[in-house]
Design an enzyme around this catalytic site. Structure first.
Site, PDB file in Angstrom:
ATOM      1  N   LYS A  66      32.593  19.290  64.978  1.00  0.00           N
ATOM      2  CA  LYS A  66      31.745  18.906  66.120  1.00  0.00           C
ATOM      3  C   LYS A  66      32.625  18.630  67.337  1.00  0.00           C
ATOM      4  O   LYS A  66      33.814  18.324  67.218  1.00  0.00           O
ATOM      5  CB  LYS A  66      30.879  17.686  65.802  1.00  0.00           C
ATOM      6  CG  LYS A  66      31.665  16.379  65.626  1.00  0.00           C
ATOM      7  CD  LYS A  66      31.690  15.515  66.877  1.00  0.00           C
ATOM      8  CE  LYS A  66      32.486  14.234  66.714  1.00  0.00           C
ATOM      9  NZ  LYS A  66      33.783  14.217  67.326  1.00  0.00           N
ATOM     10  N   PRO A 110      41.178  21.599  62.203  1.00  0.00           N
ATOM     11  CA  PRO A 110      42.403  20.805  62.301  1.00  0.00           C
ATOM     12  C   PRO A 110      42.105  19.328  62.039  1.00  0.00           C
ATOM     13  O   PRO A 110      41.062  18.822  62.457  1.00  0.00           O
ATOM     14  CB  PRO A 110      42.865  21.016  63.747  1.00  0.00           C
ATOM     15  CG  PRO A 110      42.132  22.215  64.235  1.00  0.00           C
ATOM     16  CD  PRO A 110      40.860  22.326  63.437  1.00  0.00           C
ATOM     17  N   ALA A 148      42.613  15.168  62.187  1.00  0.00           N
ATOM     18  CA  ALA A 148      42.931  14.158  63.211  1.00  0.00           C
ATOM     19  C   ALA A 148      42.973  14.785  64.607  1.00  0.00           C
ATOM     20  O   ALA A 148      43.892  14.577  65.386  1.00  0.00           O
ATOM     21  CB  ALA A 148      44.262  13.471  62.889  1.00  0.00           C
ATOM     22  N   ALA A 149      41.940  15.558  64.898  1.00  0.00           N
ATOM     23  CA  ALA A 149      41.919  16.345  66.127  1.00  0.00           C
ATOM     24  C   ALA A 149      40.802  15.947  67.080  1.00  0.00           C
ATOM     25  O   ALA A 149      40.729  16.445  68.200  1.00  0.00           O
ATOM     26  CB  ALA A 149      41.765  17.824  65.765  1.00  0.00           C
ATOM     27  N   GLY A 150      39.890  15.062  66.626  1.00  0.00           N
ATOM     28  CA  GLY A 150      38.718  14.747  67.448  1.00  0.00           C
ATOM     29  C   GLY A 150      37.574  15.705  67.180  1.00  0.00           C
ATOM     30  O   GLY A 150      36.614  15.784  67.944  1.00  0.00           O
ATOM     31  N   ALA A 158      35.996  15.764  64.069  1.00  0.00           N
ATOM     32  CA  ALA A 158      35.227  15.171  62.955  1.00  0.00           C
ATOM     33  C   ALA A 158      35.348  15.940  61.649  1.00  0.00           C
ATOM     34  O   ALA A 158      34.401  15.970  60.850  1.00  0.00           O
ATOM     35  CB  ALA A 158      33.754  15.010  63.347  1.00  0.00           C
ATOM     36  N   SER A 162      34.882  13.601  58.606  1.00  0.00           N
ATOM     37  CA  SER A 162      33.493  13.123  58.532  1.00  0.00           C
ATOM     38  C   SER A 162      32.577  14.242  58.033  1.00  0.00           C
ATOM     39  O   SER A 162      31.647  14.005  57.266  1.00  0.00           O
ATOM     40  CB  SER A 162      33.002  12.683  59.913  1.00  0.00           C
ATOM     41  OG  SER A 162      33.862  11.724  60.460  1.00  0.00           O
ATOM     42  N   ASP A 164      30.711   8.828  62.251  1.00  0.00           N
ATOM     43  CA  ASP A 164      30.309  10.188  62.637  1.00  0.00           C
ATOM     44  C   ASP A 164      29.633  10.953  61.501  1.00  0.00           C
ATOM     45  O   ASP A 164      29.125  12.056  61.710  1.00  0.00           O
ATOM     46  CB  ASP A 164      31.544  11.003  63.078  1.00  0.00           C
ATOM     47  CG  ASP A 164      31.979  10.657  64.495  1.00  0.00           C
ATOM     48  OD1 ASP A 164      31.190  10.020  65.226  1.00  0.00           O
ATOM     49  OD2 ASP A 164      33.106  11.032  64.866  1.00  0.00           O
TER      50      ASP A 164
HETATM   51  P1  ATP Z   1      36.622  11.874  64.547  1.00  0.00           P
HETATM   52  O1  ATP Z   1      36.355  12.903  65.590  1.00  0.00           O
HETATM   53  O2  ATP Z   1      35.427  11.604  63.625  1.00  0.00           O
HETATM   54  O3  ATP Z   1      37.279  10.616  65.047  1.00  0.00           O
HETATM   55  P2  ATP Z   1      38.973  13.300  63.806  1.00  0.00           P
HETATM   56  O4  ATP Z   1      38.593  14.734  63.990  1.00  0.00           O
HETATM   57  O5  ATP Z   1      39.754  12.679  64.893  1.00  0.00           O
HETATM   58  O6  ATP Z   1      37.661  12.470  63.491  1.00  0.00           O
HETATM   59  P3  ATP Z   1      39.613  13.710  61.057  1.00  0.00           P
HETATM   60  O7  ATP Z   1      40.052  15.119  60.939  1.00  0.00           O
HETATM   61  O8  ATP Z   1      38.271  13.377  60.521  1.00  0.00           O
HETATM   62  O9  ATP Z   1      39.787  13.173  62.528  1.00  0.00           O
HETATM   63  O10 ATP Z   1      40.741  12.794  60.376  1.00  0.00           O
HETATM   64  C1  ATP Z   1      40.886  11.442  60.697  1.00  0.00           C
HETATM   65  C2  ATP Z   1      41.829  10.793  59.691  1.00  0.00           C
HETATM   66  O11 ATP Z   1      41.227  10.842  58.405  1.00  0.00           O
HETATM   67  C3  ATP Z   1      43.158  11.499  59.577  1.00  0.00           C
HETATM   68  O12 ATP Z   1      44.140  10.513  59.662  1.00  0.00           O
HETATM   69  C4  ATP Z   1      43.158  12.139  58.213  1.00  0.00           C
HETATM   70  O13 ATP Z   1      44.425  12.038  57.596  1.00  0.00           O
HETATM   71  C5  ATP Z   1      42.134  11.342  57.432  1.00  0.00           C
HETATM   72  N1  ATP Z   1      41.291  12.144  56.515  1.00  0.00           N
HETATM   73  C6  ATP Z   1      40.717  11.666  55.417  1.00  0.00           C
HETATM   74  N2  ATP Z   1      40.002  12.611  54.799  1.00  0.00           N
HETATM   75  C7  ATP Z   1      40.100  13.738  55.524  1.00  0.00           C
HETATM   76  C8  ATP Z   1      39.570  15.055  55.370  1.00  0.00           C
HETATM   77  N3  ATP Z   1      38.782  15.408  54.359  1.00  0.00           N
HETATM   78  N4  ATP Z   1      39.870  15.956  56.332  1.00  0.00           N
HETATM   79  C9  ATP Z   1      40.632  15.591  57.390  1.00  0.00           C
HETATM   80  N5  ATP Z   1      41.181  14.368  57.547  1.00  0.00           N
HETATM   81  C10 ATP Z   1      40.914  13.438  56.632  1.00  0.00           C
END
Ligand code: ATP
Length: 311
Positions: free
Chosen positions: A25, A109, A111-113, A115, A118, A151
């Site tokens: 997302k 990717p 931890a990219a923003g 989700a 999630s 999320d």
């Molecule tokens: P959001 O936009 O919801 O803040 P995000 O895109 O920034 O999320 P995610 O890819 O969901 O980040 O990862 C956030 C953290 O969760 C990372 O530090 C990652 O190591 C951990 N994590 C736990 N489970 C997963 C998974 N199934 N896929 C990706 N990261 C995961």
């Protein structure tokens, strides 16, 4: 393999295994209304599901325990993984027998923003509802998802939605987004928690015109959408990672109609009028940032849980 009733996930013949898609997302707007005493932030944001997706396969096992198998190098494989956390929640809540093997192919990717985690968790609870025949309504499924992350309820719902509360109050939005997106993820590690904390210490930011964006989305008004992209966390993350500002400027120079950071970053997306425009910008920007790829929104469909999530 047979399709399930919703047509978006796949069951094996014995109903012991199910395969689902977990979509990324972006935030078209992100506003923070207040910080609650318990530390959570009340938000008001417009979320958009993308076609970019991970694949999640769930297999019931006789042996107890939850086993995650993935070749993704950069995510935890133990209880910290959101897939495992979500599955454990349902095992405990319903006292489910046996165990679960989770196969995860990551394309979003981490931890990219975007989700990614999630969305994987949302796929796990959707899949477990079917696999274990759990009597959970769509609303209950979203409430269950909230225990894993704010999320997750949106990732269960999919499509385009206005997200309020801490992310769990969702209103589906009929939206026309007449663009191809170009996502660019710089090599920066961003902690969502740290960014929210830094936001709390920052001066009041420029706020998005959420109502105007909802109107523009309803009308498919390309200019109206492009000029209203706004994320209050972007100045905060950009302060720590100035590369974000650079990418946004590069995207605009390469012909984007608008650009913004998604979530707490660091991914920045640009909106392009056509796939050809997005692909030519991708070729240009990849020389600087290898993690750049064009993306499209998931197909418009009925705003009901799971309806868009397996396309
Ligand atoms: P959001 O936009 O919801 O803040 P995000 O895109 O920034 O999320 P995610 O890819 O969901 O980040 O990862 C956030 C953290 O969760 C990372 O530090 C990652 O190591 C951990 N994590 C736990 N489970 C997963 C998974 N199934 N896929 C990706 N990261 C995961």
């Amino acid at each position: 393999m047979n399709r399930t009733d919703d047509g978006h996930s796949f069951f094996d013949r014995n109903h012991q295994e199910i395969t689902l898609y977990a979509h990324a997302k972006i935030n078209l707007t992100l506003d923070i209304l207040l910080r609650r005493p318990d530390g959570y932030h009340e938000v008001r944001m417009i979320m958009q599901e993308l076609a970019l997706k991970d694949t999640v396969t769930l297999q019931r096992t006789e042996k107890a325990g939850i086993l995650l198998e993935t070749e993704a190098p950069d995510i935890p494989k133990d209880d910290r993984n959101l897939c495992v956390k979500a599955a454990r929640g349902l095992f405990e809540r319903f006292g489910l027998p046996g165990g679960l093997r989770i196969g995860l192919v990551k394309r979003i990717p981490a931890a990219a923003g975007l989700a990614g985690g999630s969305s994987d968790a949302a796929a796990v609870i959707r899949g477990m509802r079917t696999l274990f025949d759990l009597k959970l309504t769509d609303q209950e499924l979203m409430a269950e998802g909230k225990k894993t992350g704010a999320d997750v309820p949106f990732c269960v719902l999919g499509g385009t939605a206005l997200s309020e509360g801490i992310g769990e109050i969702l209103t589906p939005v009929r939206a026309v987004l007449p663009f191809t997106l170009l996502l660019v993820k710089p090599p920066a590690a961003v902690s969502t928690k740290e960014i929210y904390e830094a936001y709390d210490r920052a001066e009041a930011a420029l706020r998005p015109d959420t109502e105007g964006m909802l109107r523009a989305l309803g009308e498919g008004d390309a200019d109206g959408i492009a000029k209203r992209l706004l994320n209050v966390l972007e100045p905060v993350t950009s302060e720590k990672h100035p590369v974000i500002r650079g990418i946004r400027e590069d995207l605009m120079k390469l012909g984007a109609r608008g650009a913004a950071m998604s979530g707490s970053g660091p991914t920045v997306f640009g909106l392009f009028s056509s796939r050809a425009d997005a692909e030519s910008a991708e070729a240009g920007i990849r020389k600087l940032y290898p993690e750049a790829f064009t993306a499209v929104t998931a197909p418009v469909c009925d705003p009901k849980p799971g309806a868009c999530s397996g396309s």
